[in-house]
Design an enzyme around this catalytic site. Structure first.
Site, PDB file in Angstrom:
ATOM      1  CE1 TYR A 259     -10.203   0.902   7.505  1.00 28.64           C
ATOM      2  CE2 TYR A 259     -11.139   2.231   9.261  1.00 28.64           C
ATOM      3  CZ  TYR A 259     -10.063   1.854   8.489  1.00 28.64           C
ATOM      4  OH  TYR A 259      -8.844   2.444   8.707  1.00 28.64           O
TER       5      TYR A 259
ATOM      6  N   GLY B  60       0.829  -1.213   0.000  1.00 31.70           N
ATOM      7  CA  GLY B  60       0.000   0.000   0.000  1.00 31.70           C
ATOM      8  C   GLY B  60       0.859   1.257   0.000  1.00 31.70           C
TER       9      GLY B  60
ATOM     10  N   GLY C 243      -0.405   4.844  -0.869  1.00 36.90           N
ATOM     11  CA  GLY C 243      -1.468   5.440  -0.069  1.00 36.90           C
ATOM     12  C   GLY C 243      -0.979   6.615   0.771  1.00 36.90           C
TER      13      GLY C 243
HETATM   14  N1  SER Z   1      -9.047   7.560   8.679  1.00 32.41           N
HETATM   15  C1  SER Z   1      -9.774   6.333   8.687  1.00 32.41           C
HETATM   16  C2  SER Z   1     -11.105   6.482   8.068  1.00 32.41           C
HETATM   17  O1  SER Z   1     -11.669   7.548   8.167  1.00 32.41           O
HETATM   18  C3  SER Z   1      -9.948   5.857  10.102  1.00 32.41           C
HETATM   19  O2  SER Z   1      -9.059   4.877  10.356  1.00 32.41           O
HETATM   20  O3  SER Z   1     -11.602   5.556   7.524  1.00 32.41           O
END
Ligand code: SER
Length: 323
Positions: free
Chosen positions: A138, A6, A9
């Site tokens: 997530y 990654g 990123g």
């Molecule tokens: N910055 C991330 C998000 O907003 C949080 O881990 O998904």
């Protein structure tokens, strides 16, 4: 050698630079699903899909890695739209790295998130050990990853280390698909347009961290003596917490004509399920974690960096005179 996944990123770009200053670019291999951001790439680069176990194995057979910095991941807002993809990249991808770390005795770092917490978690000064019942896919993948890490550490003696990042603010590479992205977008829109429309309400307090502190937290944790580490799920790390209205105020002090409006969307609900501030006592005790940037220092540094990046010379000049 160090493998970074990654690497294109938001965190990957800054961390790869810090690691190349420390170890030399020849000690790094940056990988990402997408092609390198520059031609030629700043550090040796290969395309890698972390969900492809055989591709991961083939790559690991070709190099003698001692560390893996596993950053490939899908963030919270994108994860809600593509839950299967989120699971596959965040859980299957991490499992491949844990298996590689186990069979080849490689130290592994990966970032978890404040998204591990949910609406049943205490929202203020959220402790290290508390309820983790996230509602987002997530968050589900991050809790799963944390438990997998702890299992691999205690059962197979894998040296896996992790921090629960808050929203990370930076200017070198954009975040993508996160609920905390407003804190970055506000700076870029302030400098380029003089105004910003925020996708969460003005009083949405969220834990945040400036990128130099985020990089420092990774390097300090990697350097820490293994005997001192009491957390193998993922360490809480705190820095600053602020609302969009407070950030807008801090920007307005340097750019008096800046205006911020609010149009909350589906990300408001995600933000409301996360902590407002974090207690990071174990990180401070176990590996002496301490951030350097407060809100004002971050705002000044971000505005200066974004103005330089976007070629806004009059703002840069005004900022340097007000310093
Ligand atoms: N910055 C991330 C998000 O907003 C949080 O881990 O998904």
């Amino acid at each position: 050698m160090i493998l970074i996944t990654g690497a294109n990123g938001q965190i990957g770009v800054d961390l790869a630079e810090a690691l190349s200053v420390r170890h030399g670019t020849e000690q790094l291999l940056a990988t990402d699903l997408r092609p390198p951001l520059t031609d030629p790439p700043l550090v040796p680069f290969e395309v890698l899909d972390v969900t492809d176990e055989r591709a991961v194995e083939r790559l690991l057979d070709r190099y003698a890695f001692t560390q893996i910095i596993h950053l490939a991941g899908i963030l919270s807002a994108t994860g809600q739209q593509y839950p299967d993809l989120c699971w596959s990249v965040n859980v299957t991808g991490l499992k491949h790295m844990l298996d590689a770390a186990r069979s080849r005795q490689i130290q592994l770092f990966w970032p978890s998130s404040i998204a591990s917490f949910g609406p049943t978690t205490p929202r203020s000064h959220t402790p290290q050990h508390t309820i983790t019942e996230p509602r987002t896919m997530y968050g589900v993948t991050k809790v799963t990853g944390e438990l997998l890490s702890q299992f691999y550490a205690s059962t197979y003696d894998v040296d896996v280390r992790s921090v629960r990042f808050p929203g990370v603010v930076s200017h070198a590479a954009p975040p993508g698909g996160g609920t905390t992205d407003w804190a970055v977008a506000m700076f870029f829109d302030a400098v380029s347009k003089g105004s910003y429309q925020c996708f969460v309400g003005p009083d949405t307090r969220m834990p945040m961290m400036y990128m130099p502190d985020a990089v420092k937290s990774v390097l300090d944790l990697l350097d820490a003596n293994a005997d001192r580490l009491t957390v193998r799920t993922s360490y809480n790390v705190a820095s600053i917490s602020f609302t969009p209205a407070e950030l807008a105020d801090a920007i307005t002090r340097h750019m008096p004509s800046f205006t911020c409006t609010y149009a909350p969307d589906y990300r408001q609900q995600i933000a409301d399920s996360w902590p407002q501030s974090i207690d990071d006592t174990p990180a401070r005790e176990d590996w002496d974690w301490q951030p350097d940037f407060d809100l004002d220092a971050m705002v000044y540094d971000m505005l200066t960096s974004v103005a330089r990046r976007l070629g806004h010379m009059s703002l840069l000049d005004r900022l340097s005179r007000s310093a």
